[in-house]
Design a protein around this motif. Structure first.
Motif, PDB file in Angstrom:
ATOM      1  N   GLU A   1      -1.947  -2.077 -26.951  1.00  0.00           N
ATOM      2  CA  GLU A   1      -2.259  -2.492 -25.576  1.00  0.00           C
ATOM      3  C   GLU A   1      -0.973  -2.932 -24.899  1.00  0.00           C
ATOM      4  O   GLU A   1       0.080  -2.385 -25.144  1.00  0.00           O
ATOM      5  CB  GLU A   1      -3.271  -3.637 -25.612  1.00  0.00           C
ATOM      6  CG  GLU A   1      -4.578  -3.277 -26.287  1.00  0.00           C
ATOM      7  CD  GLU A   1      -5.459  -4.481 -26.536  1.00  0.00           C
ATOM      8  OE1 GLU A   1      -5.153  -5.575 -26.019  1.00  0.00           O
ATOM      9  OE2 GLU A   1      -6.440  -4.341 -27.263  1.00  0.00           O
TER      10      GLU A   1
ATOM     11  N   ARG B   1      -0.215  -5.529 -33.861  1.00  0.00           N
ATOM     12  CA  ARG B   1      -1.062  -4.340 -33.663  1.00  0.00           C
ATOM     13  C   ARG B   1      -1.659  -4.305 -32.268  1.00  0.00           C
ATOM     14  O   ARG B   1      -1.747  -3.237 -31.649  1.00  0.00           O
ATOM     15  CB  ARG B   1      -2.158  -4.311 -34.721  1.00  0.00           C
ATOM     16  CG  ARG B   1      -1.650  -3.945 -36.082  1.00  0.00           C
ATOM     17  CD  ARG B   1      -2.745  -3.898 -37.107  1.00  0.00           C
ATOM     18  NE  ARG B   1      -2.204  -3.483 -38.396  1.00  0.00           N
ATOM     19  CZ  ARG B   1      -2.682  -3.877 -39.564  1.00  0.00           C
ATOM     20  NH1 ARG B   1      -3.733  -4.675 -39.619  1.00  0.00           N
ATOM     21  NH2 ARG B   1      -2.131  -3.468 -40.686  1.00  0.00           N
ATOM     22  N   ARG B   2      -2.079  -5.459 -31.752  1.00  0.00           N
ATOM     23  CA  ARG B   2      -2.647  -5.501 -30.396  1.00  0.00           C
ATOM     24  C   ARG B   2      -1.574  -5.161 -29.363  1.00  0.00           C
ATOM     25  O   ARG B   2      -1.812  -4.363 -28.458  1.00  0.00           O
ATOM     26  CB  ARG B   2      -3.250  -6.881 -30.129  1.00  0.00           C
ATOM     27  CG  ARG B   2      -4.005  -6.942 -28.810  1.00  0.00           C
ATOM     28  CD  ARG B   2      -4.685  -8.281 -28.573  1.00  0.00           C
ATOM     29  NE  ARG B   2      -3.700  -9.321 -28.326  1.00  0.00           N
ATOM     30  CZ  ARG B   2      -3.460 -10.355 -29.141  1.00  0.00           C
ATOM     31  NH1 ARG B   2      -4.133 -10.496 -30.261  1.00  0.00           N
ATOM     32  NH2 ARG B   2      -2.547 -11.251 -28.826  1.00  0.00           N
ATOM     33  N   TRP B   3      -0.387  -5.749 -29.516  1.00  0.00           N
ATOM     34  CA  TRP B   3       0.704  -5.465 -28.576  1.00  0.00           C
ATOM     35  C   TRP B   3       1.133  -4.015 -28.652  1.00  0.00           C
ATOM     36  O   TRP B   3       1.533  -3.425 -27.661  1.00  0.00           O
ATOM     37  CB  TRP B   3       1.895  -6.360 -28.875  1.00  0.00           C
ATOM     38  CG  TRP B   3       1.749  -7.777 -28.428  1.00  0.00           C
ATOM     39  CD1 TRP B   3       0.583  -8.422 -28.079  1.00  0.00           C
ATOM     40  CD2 TRP B   3       2.781  -8.735 -28.291  1.00  0.00           C
ATOM     41  NE1 TRP B   3       0.852  -9.713 -27.753  1.00  0.00           N
ATOM     42  CE2 TRP B   3       2.187  -9.941 -27.867  1.00  0.00           C
ATOM     43  CE3 TRP B   3       4.143  -8.702 -28.501  1.00  0.00           C
ATOM     44  CZ2 TRP B   3       2.925 -11.086 -27.633  1.00  0.00           C
ATOM     45  CZ3 TRP B   3       4.880  -9.850 -28.274  1.00  0.00           C
ATOM     46  CH2 TRP B   3       4.283 -11.014 -27.839  1.00  0.00           C
TER      47      TRP B   3
ATOM     48  N   ARG C   1      -1.968  -9.097 -36.591  1.00  0.00           N
ATOM     49  CA  ARG C   1      -2.970  -8.769 -35.565  1.00  0.00           C
ATOM     50  C   ARG C   1      -2.350  -8.727 -34.173  1.00  0.00           C
ATOM     51  O   ARG C   1      -2.673  -7.860 -33.363  1.00  0.00           O
ATOM     52  CB  ARG C   1      -4.109  -9.789 -35.596  1.00  0.00           C
ATOM     53  CG  ARG C   1      -5.012  -9.619 -36.809  1.00  0.00           C
ATOM     54  CD  ARG C   1      -6.157 -10.584 -36.778  1.00  0.00           C
ATOM     55  NE  ARG C   1      -6.953 -10.359 -35.580  1.00  0.00           N
ATOM     56  CZ  ARG C   1      -7.901 -11.181 -35.166  1.00  0.00           C
ATOM     57  NH1 ARG C   1      -8.161 -12.287 -35.825  1.00  0.00           N
ATOM     58  NH2 ARG C   1      -8.589 -10.913 -34.085  1.00  0.00           N
ATOM     59  N   THR C   2      -1.463  -9.667 -33.902  1.00  0.00           N
ATOM     60  CA  THR C   2      -0.787  -9.692 -32.598  1.00  0.00           C
ATOM     61  C   THR C   2       0.091  -8.460 -32.433  1.00  0.00           C
ATOM     62  O   THR C   2       0.081  -7.816 -31.378  1.00  0.00           O
ATOM     63  CB  THR C   2       0.066 -10.970 -32.458  1.00  0.00           C
ATOM     64  OG1 THR C   2      -0.785 -12.108 -32.626  1.00  0.00           O
ATOM     65  CG2 THR C   2       0.751 -11.026 -31.105  1.00  0.00           C
TER      66      THR C   2
END
Length: 97
Positions: A62, A57-59, A54-55
């Motif tokens: 974004e 994919r977020r990084w 999840r981290t």
């Protein structure tokens, strides 16, 4: 007549310079592009970078957060692998396959 300058040839101890936050951010962006070219899934990329999926994919979509010293070393190693593949294979497509 040209002047001859003395060159300092004394051996100095190695002092590594730390990877800056800006350099780490640039390596992360490059790693994301490499992972796409190499056909690596988000799960595999997160494993390589030792972070939750999840981290990652977020990084990836974004702005990335603070990258730890270990994360910076991992990114540096990935850049080294990419460089070695580019040296071994002259055609860029072979280095990505």
């Amino acid at each position: 007549m040209p002047e001859i300058l003395r060159v300092d040839t004394h051996r100095r101890d190695f002092a590594p310079s730390p990877i800056t936050a800006e350099e780490a951010a640039a390596m992360f962006r490059a790693a994301v592009k490499l992972f796409n070219l190499w056909g690596i899934t988000d799960e595999q990329a997160a494993t390589l970078l030792d972070m939750p999926v999840r981290t990652y994919r977020r990084w990836k979509t974004e702005r990335q957060g603070g990258i730890t010293r270990d994360g910076r070393a991992r990114l540096s190693n990935i850049m080294g692998i990419h460089k070695a593949l580019r040296i071994i294979f002259r055609e860029p497509q072979r280095s990505y396959a």
